[in-house]
Write a protein that holds these residues in place. Structure first.
Motif, PDB file in Angstrom:
ATOM      1  N   GLN A   1     -30.640  31.278  -7.510  1.00 14.86           N
ATOM      2  CA  GLN A   1     -30.479  32.719  -7.367  1.00 14.86           C
ATOM      3  C   GLN A   1     -29.027  33.174  -7.518  1.00 14.86           C
ATOM      4  O   GLN A   1     -28.741  34.370  -7.413  1.00 14.86           O
ATOM      5  CB  GLN A   1     -31.036  33.176  -6.018  1.00 14.86           C
ATOM      6  CG  GLN A   1     -32.539  32.971  -5.895  1.00 14.86           C
ATOM      7  CD  GLN A   1     -33.104  33.516  -4.586  1.00 14.86           C
ATOM      8  OE1 GLN A   1     -32.555  34.461  -4.013  1.00 14.86           O
ATOM      9  NE2 GLN A   1     -34.207  32.946  -4.132  1.00 14.86           N
TER      10      GLN A   1
ATOM     11  N   HIS B 244     -33.212  34.650  -0.746  1.00 13.71           N
ATOM     12  CA  HIS B 244     -32.952  36.042  -1.129  1.00 13.71           C
ATOM     13  C   HIS B 244     -32.415  36.844   0.055  1.00 13.71           C
ATOM     14  O   HIS B 244     -31.490  37.657  -0.100  1.00 13.71           O
ATOM     15  CB  HIS B 244     -34.239  36.671  -1.664  1.00 13.71           C
ATOM     16  CG  HIS B 244     -34.067  38.072  -2.162  1.00 13.71           C
ATOM     17  ND1 HIS B 244     -33.416  38.373  -3.346  1.00 13.71           N
ATOM     18  CD2 HIS B 244     -34.455  39.268  -1.631  1.00 13.71           C
ATOM     19  CE1 HIS B 244     -33.404  39.679  -3.517  1.00 13.71           C
ATOM     20  NE2 HIS B 244     -34.031  40.246  -2.494  1.00 13.71           N
TER      21      HIS B 244
ATOM     22  N   LYS C 139     -37.825  33.403  -0.694  1.00 18.43           N
ATOM     23  CA  LYS C 139     -37.573  34.646   0.034  1.00 18.43           C
ATOM     24  C   LYS C 139     -36.435  34.473   1.035  1.00 18.43           C
ATOM     25  O   LYS C 139     -35.621  35.391   1.227  1.00 18.43           O
ATOM     26  CB  LYS C 139     -38.840  35.098   0.748  1.00 18.43           C
ATOM     27  CG  LYS C 139     -39.953  35.535  -0.195  1.00 18.43           C
ATOM     28  CD  LYS C 139     -41.177  35.999   0.576  1.00 18.43           C
ATOM     29  CE  LYS C 139     -42.280  36.457  -0.380  1.00 18.43           C
ATOM     30  NZ  LYS C 139     -43.500  36.881   0.367  1.00 18.43           N
TER      31      LYS C 139
END
Length: 394
Positions: free
Chosen positions: A226, A197, A194
């Motif tokens: 990612q 992100h 997270k």
């Protein structure tokens, strides 16, 4: 033989911080005492180190209390910023001198500049150097104006991480650069998926990271997984510079930079004075004989700081008491390059923002230039290879 000068040494000798560099830093300090004693001691008095294992912050006050009860006035430490702060405050409250050999977290409490001195660079210095390097050196090589770049700052939310991050943030603000976002986190509780992100959502060009080894590796893996498209990423002393960081990441470490202290095998000795070069050679050979390896950055930092205390400061003092040694420390002026890690000595005055900090502490910029291979690339006097702009995009 004259009575010894007894010096406390509070370092993590067991546990995770010992493995991360605390034991090496103690070994460096111990070697400094050994070499000073080989040279006749301090005014004929041998240095006697009195080590106490301090694996974490909770053990620091008790260790300082034990040394005080034993009549010790001078204390070396401590490798870890979380250990350094309570150790330094405990020493100053007991009118003992505390001589920080490696930790970079801010020491703004009792005794800064009067009885508490840090020979290693501050976290703020490392953060400042990291942003300055990207803006002044790397950005022009990539044909980018630094003012066009977006900087994200991620840091472990403790005394170490905040100190280094604040240095970076101050430099970003001072230069009028664009701050994409700040991302403090708990090294043990945060979901790094997270976090990565969230960082990606700020659309940074440059990611500055102040982390420990495990979370630093995990965060880099997540940003790669990612697909975070970065122009550059630079970290600091407790992760990006460690050999284990490159070993864990392999090709994903290529092109990353680290702002930290040098080690004995990667520092260009031509940036040192002749006396410091000779001392570095002597210390490196002795350390290799004792431990079968080169002096790591913590080992060289511990050696250089302890040598400065034993060889340069205490001999200038009227006695080996805390107040007399502190007075000598406040007055000393040694040029950069005169210590074997490239540092000099000049401490910030009490009551100033840099109270007790070594204003001539040396730091360098490392780059991961090959798989499992890092090199000092800046500043020029200490560099062993040139800066290599490497595409770090996934």
């Amino acid at each position: 033989m004259e009575d010894p000068i007894r010096v406390g040494a509070v370092y993590p000798l067991t546990g995770s911080q010992a493995a991360g560099g605390g034991l090496d830093e103690f070994r460096g300090a111990k070697l400094a005492a050994t070499l000073v004693n080989e040279d006749g001691g301090i005014g004929g008095r041998p240095v006697e180190l009195m080590p106490i294992d301090v694996p974490g912050a909770d053990a620091a006050p008790g260790a300082i209390g034990t040394l005080h009860d034993r009549g010790v006035d001078l204390v070396l430490g401590s490798y870890g910023s979380t250990i350094s702060q309570p150790a330094a405050e405990g020493a100053a409250l007991r009118d003992m001198l505390f001589w920080e050999t490696g930790a970079v977290g801010e020491m703004t409490g009792t005794g800064a500049g009067t009885l508490v001195f840090r020979v290693s660079p501050t976290g703020g210095t490392l953060g400042h150097a990291a942003v300055s390097f990207i803006a002044d050196e790397l950005a022009p090589m990539l044909h980018r104006d630094a003012r066009s770049l977006r900087f994200a700052v991620a840091n472990v939310d403790d005394v170490y991480g905040r100190s280094v991050a604040q240095g970076a943030l101050h430099e970003i603000g001072h230069r009028g650069l664009t701050l994409a976002g700040t991302f403090p986190y708990d090294a043990y509780e945060t979901d790094l998926k997270k976090l990565a992100h969230r960082i990606a959502g700020s659309h940074p060009d440059v990611l500055f990271v102040s982390a420990y080894l495990e979370d630093g590796v995990a965060l880099r893996r997540e940003t790669v997984r990612q697909g975070l498209d970065l122009l550059a990423s630079i970290g600091t002393s407790s992760s990006y510079c460690h050999p284990q960081f490159g070993e864990a990441l392999g090709v994903d470490a290529l092109g990353l930079f680290a702002s930290d202290k040098p080690d004995s095998g990667s520092l260009n000795p031509e940036g040192l004075t002749e006396e410091a070069r000779d001392l570095l050679s002597r210390a490196s050979a002795a350390y290799r004989d004792l431990y079968g390896q080169d002096m790591s950055a913590p080992a060289l930092s511990g050696f250089s700081a302890a040598w400065a205390l034993f060889h340069d400061v205490i001999p200038r003092a009227t006695s080996a008491g805390a107040e007399a040694v502190a007075k000598a420390a406040r007055a000393i002026e040694i040029p950069r390059g005169a210590l074997p890690n490239g540092s000099g000595l000049s401490f910030g005055a009490p009551g100033t923002p840099d109270a007790g900090a070594n204003l001539r502490a040396a730091s360098v910029i490392w780059e991961w230039v090959g798989v499992g291979r890092r090199a000092v690339v800046w500043p020029p006097q200490f560099a062993t290879t040139s800066i290599r702009p490497i595409d770090i995009a996934p």
